[in-house]
Design an enzyme around this catalytic site. Sequence first.
Site, PDB file in Angstrom:
ATOM      1  N   ASN A 136      13.034  -2.073 -22.041  1.00  0.00           N
ATOM      2  CA  ASN A 136      12.006  -1.237 -21.436  1.00  0.00           C
ATOM      3  C   ASN A 136      10.609  -1.779 -21.705  1.00  0.00           C
ATOM      4  O   ASN A 136      10.331  -2.263 -22.797  1.00  0.00           O
ATOM      5  CB  ASN A 136      12.102   0.193 -21.988  1.00  0.00           C
ATOM      6  CG  ASN A 136      13.451   0.827 -21.697  1.00  0.00           C
ATOM      7  OD1 ASN A 136      14.033   0.586 -20.640  1.00  0.00           O
ATOM      8  ND2 ASN A 136      13.959   1.600 -22.640  1.00  0.00           N
TER       9      ASN A 136
ATOM     10  N   THR B  64       0.897  -1.157   0.000  1.00  0.00           N
ATOM     11  CA  THR B  64       0.000   0.000   0.000  1.00  0.00           C
ATOM     12  C   THR B  64       0.931   1.201   0.000  1.00  0.00           C
ATOM     13  O   THR B  64       2.017   1.143   0.607  1.00  0.00           O
ATOM     14  CB  THR B  64      -0.936   0.045   1.232  1.00  0.00           C
ATOM     15  OG1 THR B  64      -0.135   0.187   2.405  1.00  0.00           O
ATOM     16  CG2 THR B  64      -1.760  -1.240   1.370  1.00  0.00           C
ATOM     17  N   HIS B  65       0.544   2.255  -0.693  1.00  0.00           N
ATOM     18  CA  HIS B  65       1.431   3.425  -0.872  1.00  0.00           C
ATOM     19  C   HIS B  65       2.765   3.024  -1.520  1.00  0.00           C
ATOM     20  O   HIS B  65       3.773   3.696  -1.311  1.00  0.00           O
ATOM     21  CB  HIS B  65       1.720   4.148   0.456  1.00  0.00           C
ATOM     22  CG  HIS B  65       0.524   4.339   1.336  1.00  0.00           C
ATOM     23  ND1 HIS B  65      -0.175   5.532   1.420  1.00  0.00           N
ATOM     24  CD2 HIS B  65      -0.127   3.481   2.178  1.00  0.00           C
ATOM     25  CE1 HIS B  65      -1.183   5.404   2.270  1.00  0.00           C
ATOM     26  NE2 HIS B  65      -1.176   4.170   2.746  1.00  0.00           N
TER      27      HIS B  65
ATOM     28  N   LYS C 155     -19.146  13.178 -32.238  1.00  0.00           N
ATOM     29  CA  LYS C 155     -18.896  11.877 -32.880  1.00  0.00           C
ATOM     30  C   LYS C 155     -17.421  11.486 -32.811  1.00  0.00           C
ATOM     31  O   LYS C 155     -17.091  10.341 -32.482  1.00  0.00           O
ATOM     32  CB  LYS C 155     -19.323  11.917 -34.355  1.00  0.00           C
ATOM     33  CG  LYS C 155     -20.794  11.665 -34.560  1.00  0.00           C
ATOM     34  CD  LYS C 155     -21.128  11.317 -36.014  1.00  0.00           C
ATOM     35  CE  LYS C 155     -21.032  12.530 -36.925  1.00  0.00           C
ATOM     36  NZ  LYS C 155     -21.656  12.311 -38.247  1.00  0.00           N
TER      37      LYS C 155
ATOM     38  N   LYS D  27      19.519  -2.177 -21.942  1.00  0.00           N
ATOM     39  CA  LYS D  27      18.133  -1.821 -21.624  1.00  0.00           C
ATOM     40  C   LYS D  27      17.104  -2.725 -22.275  1.00  0.00           C
ATOM     41  O   LYS D  27      17.249  -3.157 -23.403  1.00  0.00           O
ATOM     42  CB  LYS D  27      17.862  -0.385 -22.087  1.00  0.00           C
ATOM     43  CG  LYS D  27      18.584   0.646 -21.268  1.00  0.00           C
ATOM     44  CD  LYS D  27      17.897   0.882 -19.954  1.00  0.00           C
ATOM     45  CE  LYS D  27      16.848   1.956 -20.110  1.00  0.00           C
ATOM     46  NZ  LYS D  27      16.137   2.151 -18.860  1.00  0.00           N
TER      47      LYS D  27
ATOM     48  N   GLU E 194       4.036   0.993 -20.434  1.00  0.00           N
ATOM     49  CA  GLU E 194       4.033   2.454 -20.235  1.00  0.00           C
ATOM     50  C   GLU E 194       2.959   3.109 -21.095  1.00  0.00           C
ATOM     51  O   GLU E 194       2.288   4.050 -20.673  1.00  0.00           O
ATOM     52  CB  GLU E 194       5.390   3.037 -20.630  1.00  0.00           C
ATOM     53  CG  GLU E 194       6.529   2.620 -19.719  1.00  0.00           C
ATOM     54  CD  GLU E 194       7.851   3.197 -20.228  1.00  0.00           C
ATOM     55  OE1 GLU E 194       8.524   2.511 -21.007  1.00  0.00           O
ATOM     56  OE2 GLU E 194       8.168   4.334 -19.875  1.00  0.00           O
TER      57      GLU E 194
ATOM     58  N   SER F 243      17.227   0.255 -26.026  1.00  0.00           N
ATOM     59  CA  SER F 243      17.647   1.652 -26.053  1.00  0.00           C
ATOM     60  C   SER F 243      18.630   1.844 -27.194  1.00  0.00           C
ATOM     61  O   SER F 243      19.384   0.933 -27.529  1.00  0.00           O
ATOM     62  CB  SER F 243      18.315   2.011 -24.720  1.00  0.00           C
ATOM     63  OG  SER F 243      19.213   3.086 -24.891  1.00  0.00           O
TER      64      SER F 243
HETATM   65  N1  ARG Z   1     -23.385  15.699 -40.464  1.00  0.00           N
HETATM   66  C1  ARG Z   1     -24.415  15.839 -39.478  1.00  0.00           C
HETATM   67  C2  ARG Z   1     -23.991  15.171 -38.178  1.00  0.00           C
HETATM   68  O1  ARG Z   1     -23.148  14.350 -38.190  1.00  0.00           O
HETATM   69  C3  ARG Z   1     -25.657  15.186 -39.957  1.00  0.00           C
HETATM   70  C4  ARG Z   1     -26.925  15.799 -39.431  1.00  0.00           C
HETATM   71  C5  ARG Z   1     -27.113  17.083 -40.034  1.00  0.00           C
HETATM   72  N2  ARG Z   1     -28.392  17.616 -39.723  1.00  0.00           N
HETATM   73  C6  ARG Z   1     -28.597  18.897 -39.917  1.00  0.00           C
HETATM   74  N3  ARG Z   1     -29.749  19.314 -39.632  1.00  0.00           N
HETATM   75  N4  ARG Z   1     -27.643  19.673 -40.327  1.00  0.00           N
HETATM   76  O2  ARG Z   1     -24.480  15.484 -37.131  1.00  0.00           O
END
Ligand code: ARG
Length: 475
Positions: free
Chosen positions: A285, A155-156, A325, A283, A290, A277
């Site tokens: 590693n 621990t620690h 996204k 070495k 890491e 290395s």
């Molecule tokens: N390229 C847009 C996205 O990935 C698609 C949806 C676009 N809708 C809009 N009303 N401009 O979110």
Amino acid sequence: MSNPWSGRFDEAPDKAFLAFSSSLAEDALLVREDVVGSLAHVATLRDAGVLTAAEHDAIARGLRQAYADLREGRVELREELEDVHMNVETHLAKLVGPLAGKLHTARSRNDQVALDLRLWTRRVLLDLAAASLDLADALLAKAAATADAAMPGYTHVQPAQPVTLGHALHAHAERAMRDAERAMDAFRRCNASPLGAAALAGTSFPIDPRRTAERLAFERAFANSLDAVSDRDFAAEATFVGALAAVHLSGLGEELVLFTSPAFGFLRLPEAYTSGSSIMPQKRNADSAELLRARAGREIGALQAVLSILKGLPLAYNRDLQEAKAPAMRSALHALESLRMARALVAGLEPVPARMQDALALGFLEATELADLLAQRGTPFREAHHVVGSLVKEAERTGKGLGALAAAHPAFAGADLAGFGPRDAAARKTSPGGTAPARVREAIATAQARTVALRQAERAARGRIDAAEEALLRG
Ligand code: ARG
């Protein structure tokens, strides 16, 4: 084709704006999802009488052809078309002519993009579950092989009490199993179709979103169209699942770095996962470990990005959603890579029992054991702690062994100290979930049964999805 809103505009979009607003890098990963979603949509339009059977068949055939063309590189995604949805539709128009214009009936890109991202995310969540289970299985196999191997527990990062290596590996397996469970929980919430929400209000066409949901093997359809087009909880959750798994792997990575260092020398990594290395000939590693330690930084950053993008958005679609996204999708893929690397490292891990045994002699690991013995003989534990603490002080000062000093101390008069050395301590920790080999073996068996059940759930869900998506793609 010019963009679909050109009727209302006199000016063409600025080139720099087009590049700025394109989401094609991530959308390139969504081609299959986009086509599958459209296939389900046109089938629902046909059921509702919005498309004739002949129209449906022609569009569906065109969609399958468009998918093959894009997948096999006969057609490239074009940035000026902004996203995957416009690219698929534009190519469809080349294949089937003006009929392609009917595909977008009773649908908006707002519900379409939400659908594509859900289809992609639910699959990646299953991938995360499967990769976490693969890692858990590798850890449990190694744990079973090392259930008797005593080593210092820390621990620690200071010597604490002896544990078994199998116990430590099983601890990492428990984390991985929770990651798999978390992925399956998130999968359940992700597994709802937003299609039919249209732009934000639903649609006046007589479609049934539940039919579309069933065709895509979703567990249910959305309950509220405004929510359906704005909900990205599933993307945030998937990012969290990946981030927490990555945090777990960073802890494992750190232990591998420490324990493979000659200062500890408890474990060896296969050469194939280490680097030398360019200047220091001796070495070797643990770069792979890491990198596991470092990579969590990116996942945590992605989670911060996704939540920050979602924060403060009004209901329905806002273009901000597009920006979520990239971090959500990239971080999930990144976490998958880390899980797979970790599994390979664990499978190739070689324990060095002699070094673990040597290290048991350092740091007075039996001190708690001796205090417990006094407490069992009736001394209040606080007092027993004080007695053994003063013996440790003396051992440090004189260089004498703690066991020998205890044997000579009046508090231990008449006690048999055999079995109270650091080598024996792990075997005495027989409380449930404790480090004694028998307990570790029981816990491993229970864990193995859990991974089997989780894997069955993951495979069943994947089987339903595969069957539905393949049926749509096959026609
Ligand atoms: N390229 C847009 C996205 O990935 C698609 C949806 C676009 N809708 C809009 N009303 N401009 O979110």
